[in-house]
Scaffold this active site. Structure first.
Site, PDB file in Angstrom:
ATOM      1  N   SER A 118      54.963  17.724  28.408  1.00 10.10           N
ATOM      2  CA  SER A 118      54.928  16.663  27.583  1.00 10.10           C
ATOM      3  C   SER A 118      53.951  16.078  27.530  1.00 10.10           C
ATOM      4  CB  SER A 118      56.217  15.712  27.749  1.00 10.10           C
ATOM      5  OG  SER A 118      57.438  16.509  27.331  1.00 10.10           O
ATOM      6  N   PHE A 290      65.553  -1.148  27.859  1.00  8.72           N
ATOM      7  CA  PHE A 290      67.376  -1.224  27.947  1.00  8.72           C
ATOM      8  C   PHE A 290      67.804  -0.678  29.341  1.00  8.72           C
ATOM      9  CE2 PHE A 290      65.874  -1.445  23.561  1.00  8.72           C
ATOM     10  CZ  PHE A 290      66.433  -2.571  23.191  1.00  8.72           C
ATOM     11  N   GLU A 291      66.995   0.053  30.169  1.00  5.41           N
ATOM     12  CA  GLU A 291      67.411   0.585  31.500  1.00  5.41           C
ATOM     13  C   GLU A 291      66.025   0.476  32.281  1.00  5.41           C
ATOM     14  OE1 GLU A 291      70.075   2.499  33.155  1.00  5.41           O
ATOM     15  OE2 GLU A 291      71.357   1.134  31.595  1.00  5.41           O
ATOM     16  N   ASP A 339      65.275  16.796  26.056  1.00  9.08           N
ATOM     17  CA  ASP A 339      64.679  17.670  27.368  1.00  9.08           C
ATOM     18  C   ASP A 339      65.172  17.240  28.857  1.00  9.08           C
ATOM     19  OD1 ASP A 339      61.877  18.872  28.277  1.00  9.08           O
ATOM     20  OD2 ASP A 339      61.995  16.758  29.407  1.00  9.08           O
ATOM     21  N   HIS A 381      57.787  20.529  22.684  1.00  5.10           N
ATOM     22  CA  HIS A 381      57.678  22.101  23.076  1.00  5.10           C
ATOM     23  C   HIS A 381      59.293  22.467  23.036  1.00  5.10           C
ATOM     24  CE1 HIS A 381      59.617  20.316  26.670  1.00  5.10           C
ATOM     25  NE2 HIS A 381      58.714  19.369  26.916  1.00  5.10           N
ATOM     26  N   HIS A 463      60.597  24.526  30.707  1.00  6.11           N
ATOM     27  CA  HIS A 463      60.279  24.411  29.126  1.00  6.11           C
ATOM     28  C   HIS A 463      60.072  26.040  28.725  1.00  6.11           C
ATOM     29  CE1 HIS A 463      58.390  20.364  29.867  1.00  6.11           C
ATOM     30  NE2 HIS A 463      59.719  20.322  29.632  1.00  6.11           N
TER      31      HIS A 463
END
Ligand SMILES: [Zn+2]
Length: 501
Positions: A118, A290-291, A339, A381, A463
């Site tokens: 990525s 948020f996390e 992913d 991908h 991937h």
């Protein structure tokens, strides 16, 4: 008889409506073919395709969506799932972004891998320059993981170009906002792993290389990024500061910097839950984390302690905060966790996150006009994910494969493979090996935690290297056709905004 009459009547009506252009073709078709719904739909789609007019002018705004790991098989399976969630067989459904008028296929290899990661792909679509896997915002002439000399190889993203031109900008991801796909929009790092100072070698920090979280907060182009929504809070907080949502967790930074406090001191708002997001004043830059790490998968979101916004809500919030900009805006939005679920051989969460991305794109389509806003949707991908095994049409997308009888009608019987065991349509080439004999009757393949088995054992599913799709609507969307390098996405979006390179 009644039936025959009505078919004949419909046929003559149909012939009348299209007479003058295809008389000869029609006369060579049976009545069945003339009134067949596939013929009617095909003629309608042809008329729409022939009527499609390019919007050949500058775009004011660009919204760029990426489904991380959303290969074509993921799109097809998510399309079926979304249809089935709406009470249909599923196959005829289209995801919101599959209705966009222009498409191309995208070659995703990096300069050193046939099958990419990525970081290399994100650098390609954000900057228009392909590079090595693992590298953020640097050309292929930088060495992976090497700080020394990296500055000579920095390449500029469309987000920076947009800020330099005075546009408003936004970044949204359900992954950590310092993760590879968003990072390449604002950072330069010889390793995608350098998300915080803790992840770097002290020698590299001394040499002047800066971690990705700090590069986001200290981003100096234009007036900085206006809306930032995602996960990854721990990378912004010192390891002495307690997390606001999890009292047993602390920040991750060793350098003592509190990047959230730094953001606030510069006049920005900070929120960390859904309620705060809804109440945030609109007149200041917004950072929502948020996390501590990635945000929840969509199917787990309701269980979150602090309350998390969905990708759709973050999309709507970002657009509503940016749309007032006179100079227009550039907004990057990532469904970052398709992913992650695939890496775990868990199609359930991957596909539900892809369906949520379909809702988010529908939201963006509803809030914008194709006359001034270019919407581009693609993936970085694919995954080693396959749909196979001849299930009957309408078979539950996660279910055991059930086939058809000798006359081609669905018979609801579980199909057995050569080894006498049942199997699912969804599967992986790599990842966890599953003993199908053991799980049949024990596990429900539609269970959220079900893991589809693989052929080749690997720690984390891999991937895939085949092309992904790019879909577009709006000004200059007609540039997207044929087979393109992933770098083309950057160049086409920059051109649509009138940014010269
Ligand atoms: Zn991945």
């Amino acid at each position: 008889m009644k039936n025959v009459f009505s078919i004949a009547a419909a046929a003559s009506l149909f012939t009348m409506t299209i007479s003058g252009c295809t008389d000869e073709t029609v006369s060579s078709q049976s009545i069945d073919q003339n009134v067949n719904q596939w013929t009617i739909d095909g003629q309608r789609d042809l008329a729409n395709a022939l009527n499609q007019q390019p919007i050949n002018k500058r775009a004011k705004n660009v919204i760029f969506f990426i489904g991380d790991g959303m290969g074509i098989t993921t799109q097809t399976a998510a399309r079926i799932l979304e249809g089935q969630l709406n009470g249909q067989d599923g196959e005829e459904n289209l995801l919101s972004f599959e209705t966009l008028p222009y498409t191309a296929l995208v070659k995703t290899y990096t300069t050193n891998h046939q099958v990419s990661d990525s970081a290399g792909t994100a650098t390609a679509f954000h900057t228009g320059v392909k590079t090595k896997s693992g590298v953020i915002g640097l050309s292929e002439f930088a060495d992976y993981g090497v700080c020394e000399g990296q500055a000579e190889h920095e390449v500029t993203s469309l987000l920076k170009m947009a800020e330099d031109r005075g546009m408003a900008t936004g970044l949204v991801s359900t992954a950590r906002i310092t993760h590879a796909s968003p990072a390449a929009a604002y950072a330069h790092a010889a390793s995608r792993g350098w998300e915080t100072d803790t992840d770097m070698q002290p020698a590299d920090i001394e040499m002047g290389c800066v971690d990705i979280a700090r590069q986001l907060i200290e981003f100096s182009h234009g007036d900085g990024v206006d809306v930032i929504l995602g996960g990854g809070r721990r990378g912004f907080l010192p390891n002495t500061v307690t997390d606001p949502e999890y009292p047993d967790q602390k920040g991750r930074r060793e350098d003592g910097r509190d990047l959230v406090a730094q953001w606030q001191a510069a006049g920005g708002q900070f929120v960390w839950n859904e309620q705060q997001l809804r109440n945030a004043p609109k007149d200041q830059p917004l950072l929502g984390l948020f996390e501590p790490s990635h945000m929840q998968f969509e199917v787990d979101r309701q269980l979150d302690n602090g309350g998390e916004p969905s990708l759709t809500e973050m999309t709507a919030t970002a657009i509503s905060r940016l749309e007032g900009s006179e100079e227009g805006y550039y907004l990057f939005i990532e469904a970052g966790r398709i992913d992650h679920a695939h890496h775990y051989n868990n199609a359930f969460r991957a596909l539900h996150d892809a369906v949520e991305m379909s809702r988010a794109v529908a939201q963006a389509m509803a809030m914008t006009s194709e006359e001034d806003t270019l919407i581009v949707v693609s993936a970085d991908h694919s995954h080693s994910f396959a749909l196979a095994g001849y299930p009957a049409k309408g078979n539950g997308v996660f279910d055991w494969v059930r086939g058809t009888d000798e006359h081609g009608h669905p018979n609801d019987e579980v199909t057995l493979a050569e080894d006498g065991q049942p199997y699912t349509m969804l599967g992986y080439t790599t990842g966890v090996i599953v003993d199908r004999d053991e799980i049949f009757g024990e596990q429900d393949p539609a269970d959220p935690n079900f893991r589809q088995g693989a052929r080749i054992p690997s720690r984390g599913e891999h991937h895939g290297g085949e092309d992904v799709v790019v879909m577009a609507r709006g000004p200059m969307a007609h540039a997207f056709h044929g087979f393109v390098e992933q770098t083309f996405l950057h160049h086409a979006m920059a051109h649509a905004l009138g940014i010269q390179q």
